[in-house]
Motif scaffolding. Structure first.
Motif, PDB file in Angstrom:
ATOM      1  N   ASP A 202       0.902  -1.234   0.018  1.00  0.00           N
ATOM      2  CA  ASP A 202      -0.146   0.004   0.118  1.00  0.00           C
ATOM      3  C   ASP A 202       0.898   1.200   0.084  1.00  0.00           C
ATOM      4  N   VAL A 203       1.900   1.250   0.747  1.00  0.00           N
ATOM      5  CA  VAL A 203       3.017   2.284   0.974  1.00  0.00           C
ATOM      6  C   VAL A 203       3.320   2.797  -0.497  1.00  0.00           C
ATOM      7  N   ILE A 204       4.080   1.668  -1.255  1.00  0.00           N
ATOM      8  CA  ILE A 204       4.331   2.019  -2.447  1.00  0.00           C
ATOM      9  C   ILE A 204       3.384   2.179  -3.631  1.00  0.00           C
ATOM     10  N   THR A 205       2.212   1.727  -3.354  1.00  0.00           N
ATOM     11  CA  THR A 205       1.075   2.294  -4.174  1.00  0.00           C
ATOM     12  C   THR A 205       0.844   3.833  -4.111  1.00  0.00           C
ATOM     13  N   ILE A 206       0.842   4.295  -2.623  1.00  0.00           N
ATOM     14  CA  ILE A 206       0.621   5.633  -2.523  1.00  0.00           C
ATOM     15  C   ILE A 206       1.662   6.216  -2.987  1.00  0.00           C
ATOM     16  N   LEU A 207       2.807   6.073  -2.726  1.00  0.00           N
ATOM     17  CA  LEU A 207       4.091   6.938  -3.302  1.00  0.00           C
ATOM     18  C   LEU A 207       4.076   6.902  -4.950  1.00  0.00           C
ATOM     19  N   LYS A 208       3.675   5.861  -5.507  1.00  0.00           N
ATOM     20  CA  LYS A 208       3.693   6.038  -7.057  1.00  0.00           C
ATOM     21  C   LYS A 208       2.697   6.731  -7.532  1.00  0.00           C
ATOM     22  N   SER A 330       6.356  18.773   3.771  1.00  0.00           N
ATOM     23  CA  SER A 330       5.885  18.815   2.065  1.00  0.00           C
ATOM     24  C   SER A 330       5.394  17.583   1.635  1.00  0.00           C
ATOM     25  N   THR A 331       6.088  16.346   2.404  1.00  0.00           N
ATOM     26  CA  THR A 331       6.018  14.998   1.942  1.00  0.00           C
ATOM     27  C   THR A 331       4.354  14.678   2.334  1.00  0.00           C
ATOM     28  N   CYS A 332       4.023  15.069   3.723  1.00  0.00           N
ATOM     29  CA  CYS A 332       2.772  14.757   4.282  1.00  0.00           C
ATOM     30  C   CYS A 332       1.926  15.561   3.144  1.00  0.00           C
ATOM     31  N   LYS A 333       2.114  16.784   2.840  1.00  0.00           N
ATOM     32  CA  LYS A 333       1.048  17.680   1.950  1.00  0.00           C
ATOM     33  C   LYS A 333       0.724  16.702   0.622  1.00  0.00           C
ATOM     34  N   ASP A 334       2.144  16.370   0.238  1.00  0.00           N
ATOM     35  CA  ASP A 334       1.841  15.887  -1.139  1.00  0.00           C
ATOM     36  C   ASP A 334       1.203  14.632  -1.259  1.00  0.00           C
ATOM     37  N   ILE A 335       1.292  13.648   0.060  1.00  0.00           N
ATOM     38  CA  ILE A 335       0.554  12.363  -0.100  1.00  0.00           C
ATOM     39  C   ILE A 335      -0.953  12.715   0.128  1.00  0.00           C
ATOM     40  N   GLN A 336      -1.144  13.887   1.312  1.00  0.00           N
ATOM     41  CA  GLN A 336      -2.576  14.162   1.157  1.00  0.00           C
ATOM     42  C   GLN A 336      -3.102  14.684  -0.032  1.00  0.00           C
ATOM     43  N   ILE A 340      -6.453  12.511  -2.088  1.00  0.00           N
ATOM     44  CA  ILE A 340      -7.509  13.291  -2.288  1.00  0.00           C
ATOM     45  C   ILE A 340      -8.017  13.109  -3.755  1.00  0.00           C
ATOM     46  N   GLN A 341      -7.065  13.254  -4.663  1.00  0.00           N
ATOM     47  CA  GLN A 341      -7.136  13.392  -6.117  1.00  0.00           C
ATOM     48  C   GLN A 341      -7.393  11.823  -6.593  1.00  0.00           C
TER      49      GLN A 341
END
Length: 360
Positions: A202-208, A330-336, A340-341
């Motif tokens: 899941d983490v890798i999916t989110i990061l991609k 920044s990382t937290c905001k990017d993932i957020q 959402i998108q």
């Protein structure tokens, strides 16, 4: 003997000068994990040096064979109430107390990583305690600002939580941390193995979804033997690193010179006795490990390799001196934003484990 650039940063030859009886006292106090101490009576040869350097350990000794022509760092040992220290570039006075700390200061001066001290009686280490563990405090202590807690925890399953690391020198660098206070994943209950692998997927999916990156390096610096002998500032609660990187096991073996053995994740529990470096291969269920107790792997070693990959200068890899709080945010905001998108198309497990992060 071929020596790699990164290994050279940690290996030095120290030669002590002074009375043999005084030198023996100093040698007896220097029980560092990245340092081999030869008795004052032993004449150190090129073979001795080659063997210890191959295990990435520095050397401290009193006698050198005439055949040794390598550069070395000289340290003078004195036993005096007089201020003799100023006479020498490097000096340890037996009258000054904590000899191990004095030696460590000199090693640090030459950017030599000699590792943690093996003995808790040195004053340099401390037996790990759950009540002092920052991850356990983060999970359980009411003194934490709950809004910051939720904001930084980007994903949370039943037994793991995920957040950007202190020392976030590149965006998208996350830690997967078990709720249970264990020294390494090798000590984790086997029934949690599948949950961890699901979390990692899941983490890798989110990061991609968040960054235009396809390759991520996954590793753990596992602490063996219950964490005894670790530096007081070390975090021994298990944490798995996930960082955007093209480095794979072949590159790490080449750059470090450290050999790795392929291991099944289900058999990781066999490797908890000694400290280890665990690397995930790029293929599914491909893991590699080095748990050689004679090998010294420098602190934050993989972080150093990634920093070099990104051509970052200085000691930006060192989380103790460079926390990079701005990049955590920044990382937290990017993932957020990415969650959402992509919310409608996200798998149900990711939705369940990130909803508190998004909708608190």
């Amino acid at each position: 003997m071929e020596v790699n650039l990164f290994v050279l940063k940690t290996r030095k030859l120290f030669v002590l000068r002074g009375k043999e009886s005084d030198v023996d006292i100093v040698l007896g106090s220097l029980q560092f994990k990245g340092l081999t101490e030869f008795p004052a009576s032993h004449e150190v040869t090129l073979f001795d040096i080659s063997k210890e350097f191959d295990n990435n350990k520095s050397i401290v000794c009193f006698k050198l064979s005439q055949s040794v022509s390598l550069d070395f760092i000289e340290i003078n040992i004195v036993n005096s109430t007089q201020n003799d220290n100023s006479k020498f570039e490097n000096c340890i006075n037996l009258m000054d107390g904590c000899l191990a700390k004095k030696f460590q200061t000199i090693a640090d001066k030459y950017n030599c990583d000699i590792g943690d001290h093996k003995s808790n009686s040195s004053g340099l280490t401390g037996t790990p305690s759950k009540k002092d563990c920052p991850y356990c405090i983060y999970l359980n202590d009411n003194h934490f600002d709950i809004a910051w807690h939720i904001h930084r925890t980007v994903y949370k399953s039943s037994n793991f939580f995920v957040m950007p690391t202190v020392g976030e020198f590149i965006k998208g660098y996350l830690l997967i941390i078990p709720n249970e206070h264990v020294m390494s994943m090798a000590e984790l209950s086997p029934d949690l193995n599948q949950e961890f692998l699901d979390v990692l997927d899941d983490v890798i999916t989110i990061l991609k979804l968040t960054y235009p990156v396809d390759n991520f390096l996954v590793w753990e610096n596992g602490t063996g033997n219950g964490g005894i002998g670790k530096a007081k500032s070390s975090i021994v609660h298990s944490h798995i690193h996930v960082a955007p990187s093209k480095l794979g096991i072949n590159a790490i073996e080449f750059l470090s010179g450290f050999p790795f053995t392929r291991v099944s994740y289900d058999n990781l529990s066999s490797y908890g006795k000694h400290s280890y470096l665990l690397i995930k291969g790029f293929r599914e269920n491909e893991w590699w490990i080095n748990d050689n107790p004679d090998l010294y792997i420098p602190r934050q070693y993989v972080r150093q390799l990634i920093a070099a990959e990104y051509e970052l200068s200085g000691d930006s890899w060192n989380w103790r001196t460079n926390p990079f709080i701005n990049l955590i945010e920044s990382t937290c905001k990017d993932i957020q934003n990415a969650l959402i998108q992509n919310w409608i198309s996200l798998p149900s497990r990711i939705k369940e484990n990130t909803k508190n992060y998004l909708f608190y």
